[in-house]
Design a protein around this motif. Sequence first.
Motif, PDB file in Angstrom:
ATOM      1  N   SER A   1       9.602   8.727  -4.823  1.00 53.60           N
ATOM      2  CA  SER A   1       9.250  10.060  -5.319  1.00 53.60           C
ATOM      3  C   SER A   1      10.386  10.641  -6.155  1.00 53.60           C
TER       4      SER A   1
ATOM      5  N   GLU B   1       0.833  -1.212   0.000  1.00 50.50           N
ATOM      6  CA  GLU B   1       0.000   0.000   0.000  1.00 50.50           C
ATOM      7  C   GLU B   1       0.862   1.253   0.000  1.00 50.50           C
TER       8      GLU B   1
ATOM      9  N   ALA C   1       3.943   5.963  -5.180  1.00 51.75           N
ATOM     10  CA  ALA C   1       4.008   6.047  -6.646  1.00 51.75           C
ATOM     11  C   ALA C   1       2.952   7.014  -7.160  1.00 51.75           C
ATOM     12  N   ARG C   2       1.726   6.863  -6.674  1.00 48.82           N
ATOM     13  CA  ARG C   2       0.655   7.741  -7.149  1.00 48.82           C
ATOM     14  C   ARG C   2       0.930   9.197  -6.818  1.00 48.82           C
ATOM     15  N   ARG C   3       1.431   9.424  -5.592  1.00 49.05           N
ATOM     16  CA  ARG C   3       1.779  10.807  -5.210  1.00 49.05           C
ATOM     17  C   ARG C   3       2.775  11.423  -6.179  1.00 49.05           C
TER      18      ARG C   3
ATOM     19  N   GLY D   1       2.871  10.755  -9.261  1.00 47.69           N
ATOM     20  CA  GLY D   1       2.306  10.719 -10.603  1.00 47.69           C
ATOM     21  C   GLY D   1       2.760   9.511 -11.406  1.00 47.69           C
ATOM     22  N   ARG D   2       3.104   8.437 -10.700  1.00 44.91           N
ATOM     23  CA  ARG D   2       3.576   7.239 -11.380  1.00 44.91           C
ATOM     24  C   ARG D   2       2.614   6.085 -11.128  1.00 44.91           C
ATOM     25  N   ALA D   3       2.678   5.078 -11.995  1.00 45.63           N
ATOM     26  CA  ALA D   3       1.843   3.891 -11.801  1.00 45.63           C
ATOM     27  C   ALA D   3       2.499   2.997 -10.742  1.00 45.63           C
ATOM     28  N   PRO D   4       1.702   2.481  -9.802  1.00 48.75           N
ATOM     29  CA  PRO D   4       2.257   1.585  -8.784  1.00 48.75           C
ATOM     30  C   PRO D   4       3.008   0.398  -9.388  1.00 48.75           C
TER      31      PRO D   4
ATOM     32  N   ALA E   1       2.390   1.822  -3.386  1.00 45.17           N
ATOM     33  CA  ALA E   1       1.397   2.308  -4.345  1.00 45.17           C
ATOM     34  C   ALA E   1       1.072   3.778  -4.092  1.00 45.17           C
ATOM     35  N   ARG E   2       0.929   4.123  -2.819  1.00 51.22           N
ATOM     36  CA  ARG E   2       0.606   5.501  -2.475  1.00 51.22           C
ATOM     37  C   ARG E   2       1.741   6.450  -2.875  1.00 51.22           C
TER      38      ARG E   2
END
Length: 236
Positions: free
Chosen positions: A218, A19, A25-27, A29-32, A22-23
Amino acid sequence: MTNLGAGADIDVNLERVRERIARAARRAGRAPEDVRLVAVTKGVPVDRVRRAIELGVSDLGENRVQEGAAKRAALAGDAPAVSWHLIGHLQTNKAGRAAETFDLIHSVDGVRVAEALSRRVSGSLPVLLQVNVSGEASKFGVGPEEAGELLRAVSRLPGLVVRGLMTMAPLVDDPEETRPIFRRLARLARELGGLRLPGVSLDLLSMGMTQDFEVAISEGANLVRIGSAIFGPREG
Ligand SMILES: *Cc1c(COP(=O)(O)O)cnc(C)c1O
């Protein structure tokens, strides 16, 4: 060390780590899916490693050749599709065993060890160059200013394919302090990628451990090497 036998702690820990990856990565702007988790199993007994594999872990990291080879053999029946990563320092005299055992070597830190690997590899072996960005005396790796020279030398060796760079950040209290280290490695990878050496694609960035993997993601990490957040604290 607590022994939960069935490895229930691993289930919970792994879910939490996934988790967090994934978080992060999304922060950024990337795909998990862009970030591959290498579960670091040094010092972890085989039955607990098996549990992690049952939970879908597909990449295992060891920092000693001997331990990696023993675990790979012990788990061969359970885990034919798992990839094994050597993340610790490699001595020249262990290069043959390392080339047989591992699918990706993160820790090429000199020409001699690269030559030894090249002599012993059958087929082709992907490697990363380990860079000591922080300059700490306790850390292996070439200095950032020597990385280009090492890259040129390794890229000429048959059987080795340089796929990217690896670093370890210093142990700090606040993970934010590691950011400049990861940023520097990512920039170095872009600079060296710009050299366009034949057969070299610097698309892998191995950086980030339990203490700092979110910062590393990041800054562009796509391989994170995580041990204690999954398996618990190591003894000693
Ligand atoms: C042990 C180790 C890790 C994992 O460390 P944790 O803090 O347990 O996540 C990552 N990279 C290398 C090179 C290691 O030796």
